[in-house]
Write a protein that holds these residues in place. Structure first.
Motif, mmCIF file in Angstrom:
data_model
loop_
_atom_site.group_PDB
_atom_site.id
_atom_site.type_symbol
_atom_site.label_atom_id
_atom_site.label_comp_id
_atom_site.label_asym_id
_atom_site.label_seq_id
_atom_site.Cartn_x
_atom_site.Cartn_y
_atom_site.Cartn_z
ATOM 1 N N HIS A 105 0.829 -1.191 0.000
ATOM 2 C CA HIS A 105 0.000 0.000 0.000
ATOM 3 C C HIS A 105 0.874 1.256 0.000
ATOM 4 O O HIS A 105 2.074 1.193 0.248
ATOM 5 N N THR A 106 0.275 2.362 -0.331
ATOM 6 C CA THR A 106 0.842 3.665 -0.008
ATOM 7 C C THR A 106 0.029 4.176 1.171
ATOM 8 O O THR A 106 -1.093 3.723 1.402
ATOM 9 N N ASP A 107 0.559 5.113 1.931
ATOM 10 C CA ASP A 107 -0.202 5.657 3.036
ATOM 11 C C ASP A 107 -1.287 6.606 2.528
ATOM 12 O O ASP A 107 -1.295 7.010 1.369
ATOM 13 N N GLU A 136 3.027 -1.605 -6.983
ATOM 14 C CA GLU A 136 2.003 -2.147 -6.091
ATOM 15 C C GLU A 136 1.714 -3.622 -6.349
ATOM 16 O O GLU A 136 0.851 -4.199 -5.702
ATOM 17 N N HIS A 137 2.436 -4.227 -7.284
ATOM 18 C CA HIS A 137 2.077 -5.559 -7.745
ATOM 19 C C HIS A 137 3.016 -6.669 -7.290
ATOM 20 O O HIS A 137 2.637 -7.839 -7.323
ATOM 21 N N HIS A 164 4.904 0.162 -0.168
ATOM 22 C CA HIS A 164 5.674 -0.589 0.814
ATOM 23 C C HIS A 164 4.808 -1.707 1.389
ATOM 24 O O HIS A 164 3.579 -1.670 1.302
ATOM 25 N N GLY A 165 5.460 -2.693 1.953
ATOM 26 C CA GLY A 165 4.758 -3.833 2.533
ATOM 27 C C GLY A 165 5.755 -4.833 3.066
ATOM 28 O O GLY A 165 6.972 -4.657 2.945
ATOM 29 N N HIS A 166 5.261 -5.897 3.659
ATOM 30 C CA HIS A 166 6.161 -6.937 4.159
ATOM 31 C C HIS A 166 5.504 -8.308 4.092
ATOM 32 O O HIS A 166 4.266 -8.420 3.984
#
Length: 209
Positions: A105-107, A136-137, A164-166
């Motif tokens: 996601h973005t914030d 985002e993919h 960003h993500g984890h």
């Protein structure tokens, strides 16, 4: 005796790929981290908590006070080349991570700068390491991966491509999120609506972010 090392923030490198971000190891030096962790809020649910809903000890309170000083705000703004003087702020604290966390996601668009401070004494897990992503993919298409190690600060400028993500992780993952918001009235209202929706989804409907 101060807890945070503002000079470490001032000396760190600003990275620009794939968006503007900084990583500051030992923003909270080890001895200070131990003191703050001893007074960390007692949290038993996997969601972000507003400070008003929490109880915590003196050292954690001192840390919060140092984080909210004009000196920190100025140093952070100078690093990103952004005037944060009049930006409203929000702070939430978390202790546990769940399976639904970490999606790319973005914030929210109302945020200008997002600051994350971690409090975990070690991190050997593959999941829970925040990745700075090119899109985002694809969670594997990243330029940096940051372990949520105690005392470390990660901050980034919010943009439409600040993805960003984890990888999933379930368990204890201590983190504070400090957001600098746009000062526009529309942004403030939108942020409140967004936070209410997130709170309602996580607490009432069980919907992950």
């Amino acid at each position: 005796m101060t807890l945070i090392d503002l000079s470490a923030l001032e000396a760190c490198e600003l990275h620009n790929d794939p968006f503007d971000y900084i990583v500051v190891p030992d923003f909270l030096p080890p001895e200070a981290l131990a003191r703050v962790n001893a007074d960390y809020p007692a949290i038993d649910t996997a969601t972000n908590h507003d400070l008003a809903d929490l109880r915590y000890g003196a050292q954690f309170s001192t840390f919060l006070g140092e984080l909210q000083t004009s000196a920190f705000r100025q140093a952070l703004g100078d690093k990103f080349g952004v005037d944060l003087t009049h930006c409203p702020t929000t702070i939430t604290v978390r202790k546990y991570c769940e399976q639904s966390d970490g999606n790319i996601h973005t914030d929210h668009w109302s945020k200008v700068i997002t600051v994350l401070v971690y409090f975990n004494e070690s991190w050997e897990h593959e999941g829970g390491r925040l990745r700075m992503l090119r899109s985002e993919h694809d969670l594997e298409d990243y330029t940096a991966e940051v372990k949520p190690l105690g005392g470390q600060l990660l901050a980034f400028r919010r943009t439409d491509h600040s993805w960003h993500g984890h990888k999933p992780f379930v368990g204890e993952r201590r983190m504070l999120q400090y957001n600098f918001l746009s000062s526009s009235k529309l942004a403030r209202v939108s942020q409140k609506v967004n936070r209410f929706g997130t709170h309602f989804g996580k607490r009432v409907l069980g919907i992950g972010q």
